[in-house]
Design an enzyme around this catalytic site. Structure first.
Site, PDB file in Angstrom:
ATOM      1  CD  GLU A  33      -3.642 -12.432  -4.871  1.00 25.67           C
ATOM      2  OE1 GLU A  33      -3.577 -11.302  -4.360  1.00 25.67           O
ATOM      3  OE2 GLU A  33      -4.646 -12.894  -5.423  1.00 25.67           O
ATOM      4  NE  ARG A 259       3.424  -0.922  -1.514  1.00 26.72           N
ATOM      5  CZ  ARG A 259       2.901  -2.119  -1.756  1.00 26.72           C
ATOM      6  NH1 ARG A 259       2.319  -2.799  -0.785  1.00 26.72           N
ATOM      7  NH2 ARG A 259       2.930  -2.634  -2.953  1.00 26.72           N
ATOM      8  CE  LYS A 269       1.560  -8.965  -6.803  1.00 24.71           C
ATOM      9  NZ  LYS A 269       1.397 -10.189  -6.011  1.00 24.71           N
TER      10      LYS A 269
HETATM   11  P1  ATP Z   1       1.216  -5.484  -5.555  1.00 23.23           P
HETATM   12  O1  ATP Z   1       0.642  -4.194  -5.066  1.00 23.23           O
HETATM   13  O2  ATP Z   1       2.347  -5.313  -6.485  1.00 23.23           O
HETATM   14  O3  ATP Z   1       0.203  -6.443  -6.073  1.00 23.23           O
HETATM   15  P2  ATP Z   1       1.124  -6.891  -3.164  1.00 23.23           P
HETATM   16  O4  ATP Z   1       1.462  -6.331  -1.861  1.00 23.23           O
HETATM   17  O5  ATP Z   1      -0.294  -7.082  -3.445  1.00 23.23           O
HETATM   18  O6  ATP Z   1       1.863  -6.086  -4.274  1.00 23.23           O
HETATM   19  P3  ATP Z   1       1.814  -9.573  -2.615  1.00 23.23           P
HETATM   20  O7  ATP Z   1       2.067 -10.661  -3.561  1.00 23.23           O
HETATM   21  O8  ATP Z   1       0.620  -9.638  -1.764  1.00 23.23           O
HETATM   22  O9  ATP Z   1       1.838  -8.251  -3.458  1.00 23.23           O
HETATM   23  O10 ATP Z   1       3.094  -9.278  -1.750  1.00 23.23           O
HETATM   24  C1  ATP Z   1       3.883 -10.243  -1.101  1.00 23.23           C
HETATM   25  C2  ATP Z   1       4.671  -9.529  -0.037  1.00 23.23           C
HETATM   26  O11 ATP Z   1       5.495  -8.536  -0.640  1.00 23.23           O
HETATM   27  C3  ATP Z   1       3.770  -8.833   0.953  1.00 23.23           C
HETATM   28  O12 ATP Z   1       4.213  -9.125   2.259  1.00 23.23           O
HETATM   29  C4  ATP Z   1       3.931  -7.385   0.608  1.00 23.23           C
HETATM   30  O13 ATP Z   1       3.781  -6.593   1.752  1.00 23.23           O
HETATM   31  C5  ATP Z   1       5.351  -7.329   0.052  1.00 23.23           C
HETATM   32  N1  ATP Z   1       5.495  -6.197  -0.855  1.00 23.23           N
HETATM   33  C6  ATP Z   1       4.769  -5.929  -1.958  1.00 23.23           C
HETATM   34  N2  ATP Z   1       5.131  -4.761  -2.507  1.00 23.23           N
HETATM   35  C7  ATP Z   1       6.134  -4.266  -1.734  1.00 23.23           C
HETATM   36  C8  ATP Z   1       6.929  -3.071  -1.769  1.00 23.23           C
HETATM   37  N3  ATP Z   1       6.771  -2.156  -2.720  1.00 23.23           N
HETATM   38  N4  ATP Z   1       7.853  -2.900  -0.800  1.00 23.23           N
HETATM   39  C9  ATP Z   1       8.046  -3.827   0.141  1.00 23.23           C
HETATM   40  N5  ATP Z   1       7.326  -4.966   0.242  1.00 23.23           N
HETATM   41  C10 ATP Z   1       6.379  -5.189  -0.680  1.00 23.23           C
HETATM   42 MG    MG Z   2      -1.353  -8.210  -1.883  1.00 24.40          MG
END
Ligand code: ATP
Ligand code: MG
Length: 552
Positions: A33, A259, A269
């Site tokens: 995102e 994760r 983020k």
């Molecule tokens: P954040 O919590 O930092 O906002 P998010 O999961 O909301 O992270 P996205 O932009 O939706 O962020 O993530 C894109 C991809 O990265 C998703 O498939 C998510 O599962 C993966 N991802 C995010 N954080 C991690 C992590 N700590 N370890 C592995 N994969 C991750």
């Molecule tokens: Mg997300």
């Protein structure tokens, strides 16, 4: 790319899918995102998704999951693309956007309404929470659940036309309010949001939820293996419900892995944004940040990050990974690849009283102890040199292997010298050391058999380049800054940055290009800063020390 199939359960699933004829090609996607900069956790996800595609001769898409316009921006879109490229991955075709499928998603919403599988609901947020039930109690059907297809079609069209206020109505899937899985209790598919979108402008005032969008986007793109993190496991039945109930062209399947949570780090983020917004760090790419752009500016290489992602494996367990593993990967990579150079961070002048004032010897020094391919460089030697103040003592015991009054030390790549006297200011501080060279000691031991105690780095006072050196340490001083009752803002390491403005570098470093990394001998690994033009001197960032000093 090196992807060890045996260590990766996802690769096993793919192998079985090929064997069983369920797929003929692997298509994955990385779906960020655009609401922040990518961090180390995303690097893991990128390496998993792109890695699986690469290892299987398939394709991986980069798709922006841009269904929440308020928090998203073009700046984030651009930074994400450049981070993925910098890591060394290339997405298939053009960058994709969930928003480019908005019309198709809407048409599918209409389809579900026509099938009697979705309805417009007028419960407000608080009522909806009450009706939803709890983990131990089933929910109750919304009083709007039995609206006719005609009424729902009309209301949905009017939601889309902007006739209702935000929060007045939502579109929900009609599934099962008694499901033990809360995600299946008539989940929301569309909300009213009267905000402009960075891609679609004011075309839409209703936006799909992640759950209604994600699987269908995968289906549109022909994604075969939709890999996400474990928190989406409970969403999988819903992912499948939409795919099963819509006339989609392909049937992607979702798989989850744990994760990545490195110790001493936050990977959210939202939390990283708070650090930026509150000025705890200088920006998203501050070298202390666990963002890809921060780590890049800190001097971590793409190869080191990829290596780390591979080392930690891919499993179905969430767990904390010791950040020392990341640092290990970074250090290994730099030890192997970084040219050596000499820098004096805390200069003390040494005058070699026997050495002629106008003489300059152009000594050569290898750039790497074991890699001849990295070549050598010229290091000018003169009567006045700087050494680090820590490398001199008037008196010391035998354990101190540096310069001591009346004793010898070798200047790296140059002569053995012997200290004769110190010059002090009125306050008694040592301002200069007088010493002399031992003749014929370049690459040789002294002829009189009195060997030097150790080897120290130095820089010619006449030729040295003044520089600013920023020494970084961990941003958090707590192993789990955001776990349990911890508030990560309470665990900021107050000593995470110290700046030295009077360092002196050997002249070859004046030509260093931004992002070029070096080992400053005996000091650690440093990188030429990528962006800073505020200083009239070159700026170097400390990447990491020579040894792990945290774990002893
Ligand atoms: P954040 O919590 O930092 O906002 P998010 O999961 O909301 O992270 P996205 O932009 O939706 O962020 O993530 C894109 C991809 O990265 C998703 O498939 C998510 O599962 C993966 N991802 C995010 N954080 C991690 C992590 N700590 N370890 C592995 N994969 C991750
Ligand atoms: Mg997300």
């Amino acid at each position: 790319m090196d992807n060890t199939p045996a260590s990766n359960f996802l690769q096993n699933i793919i192998a079985e899918d090929f064997d069983a004829g369920r797929v003929t090609e692997v298509v994955t996607r990385f779906p960020p995102e655009p609401n922040g900069y990518l961090h180390i956790g995303h690097a893991k996800s990128i390496s998993v998704n792109f890695g699986l595609a690469e290892a299987n001769g398939g394709r991986c898409n980069l798709r922006f999951d841009d269904t929440n316009p308020e928090k998203e921006s073009q700046e984030f879109i651009e930074s994400i693309q450049s981070d993925v490229e910098w890591l060394g991955y290339r997405w298939d075709g053009d960058v994709r956007f969930a928003s480019s499928y908005f019309q198709q998603l809407y048409d599918w919403a209409v389809h579900l309404v026509e099938q009697g599988k979705a309805y417009v609901c007028d419960l407000n947020a608080e009522q909806a929470r009450e009706y939803r039930g709890t983990l131990t109690e089933p929910g109750k059907n919304s009083p709007y659940r039995d609206r006719t297809v005609e009424e729902n079609l009309d209301l949905l069209a009017r939601m889309k036309a902007g006739e209702f206020d935000e929060g007045a109505k939502v579109l929900r899937a009609k599934i099962d309010m008694a499901s033990p899985n809360m995600n299946m209790r008539d989940p929301i598919m569309y909300r009213i949001r009267k905000v402009a979108h960075h891609q679609t402008g004011t075309d839409w005032v209703i936006y799909p939820t992640y759950d209604f969008a994600h699987g269908q986007e995968d289906a549109i793109e022909g994604v075969t293996h939709s890999v996400c993190t474990l928190e989406f496991e409970d969403h999988r039945p819903l992912y499948e419900w939409f795919i099963d109930n819509l006339p989609v062209a392909s049937h992607p399947r979702q798989f989850e892995f744990g994760r990545l949570n490195p110790s001493y780090t936050v990977t959210s983020k939202r939390k990283l944004k708070q650090l930026v917004d509150e000025g705890v760090v200088a920006g998203w790419d501050d070298p202390r940040m666990p963002t890809i752009s921060g780590m890049r500016r800190r001097g971590y290489s793409p190869a080191a990050l990829r290596k780390f992602c591979e080392m930690i494996g891919t499993t179905r367990k969430d767990g904390v990974v010791d950040v020392a593993m990341l640092e290990f990967a970074v250090r290994e990579d730099l030890n192997e690849n970084a040219p050596r150079a000499m820098a004096v961070l805390n200069p003390l002048k040494v005058v070699l009283t026997d050495y002629p004032e106008d003489k300059v010897e152009e000594l050569t020094a290898p750039n790497h102890p074991s890699r001849e391919d990295l070549g050598e460089r010229v290091v000018p030697f003169t009567r006045e040199v700087y050494i680090d103040a820590d490398d001199f003592r008037e008196e010391a015991n035998k354990k101190y292997k540096r310069l001591v009054l009346g004793k010898r030390v070798r200047l790296r790549n140059a002569y053995v010298i012997e200290a004769d006297e110190v010059v002090k200011d009125d306050a008694g501080n040592i301002v200069e050391v007088h010493a002399h060279t031992i003749p014929n000691t370049i690459g040789e031991n002294p002829e009189d058999g009195v060997k030097p105690k150790g080897v120290i780095q130095w820089v010619s006072a006449a030729h040295g380049v003044p520089a600013e050196v920023r020494v970084y340490d961990r941003l958090f001083n707590h192993e789990a800054p955001d776990k349990g009752d911890s508030n990560y803002m309470d665990h900021i390491n107050p000593e995470s940055l110290s700046v030295t403005t009077h360092a002196v570098l050997e002249p070859s470093l004046a030509k260093a290009e931004a992002e070029q990394g070096f080992q400053f001998e005996r000091e650690g690994y440093f990188v030429a800063d990528r962006f800073d033009h505020s200083s009239d001197k070159p700026v170097f960032n400390k990447t990491i020390g020579l040894r792990d000093t945290w774990n002893g």
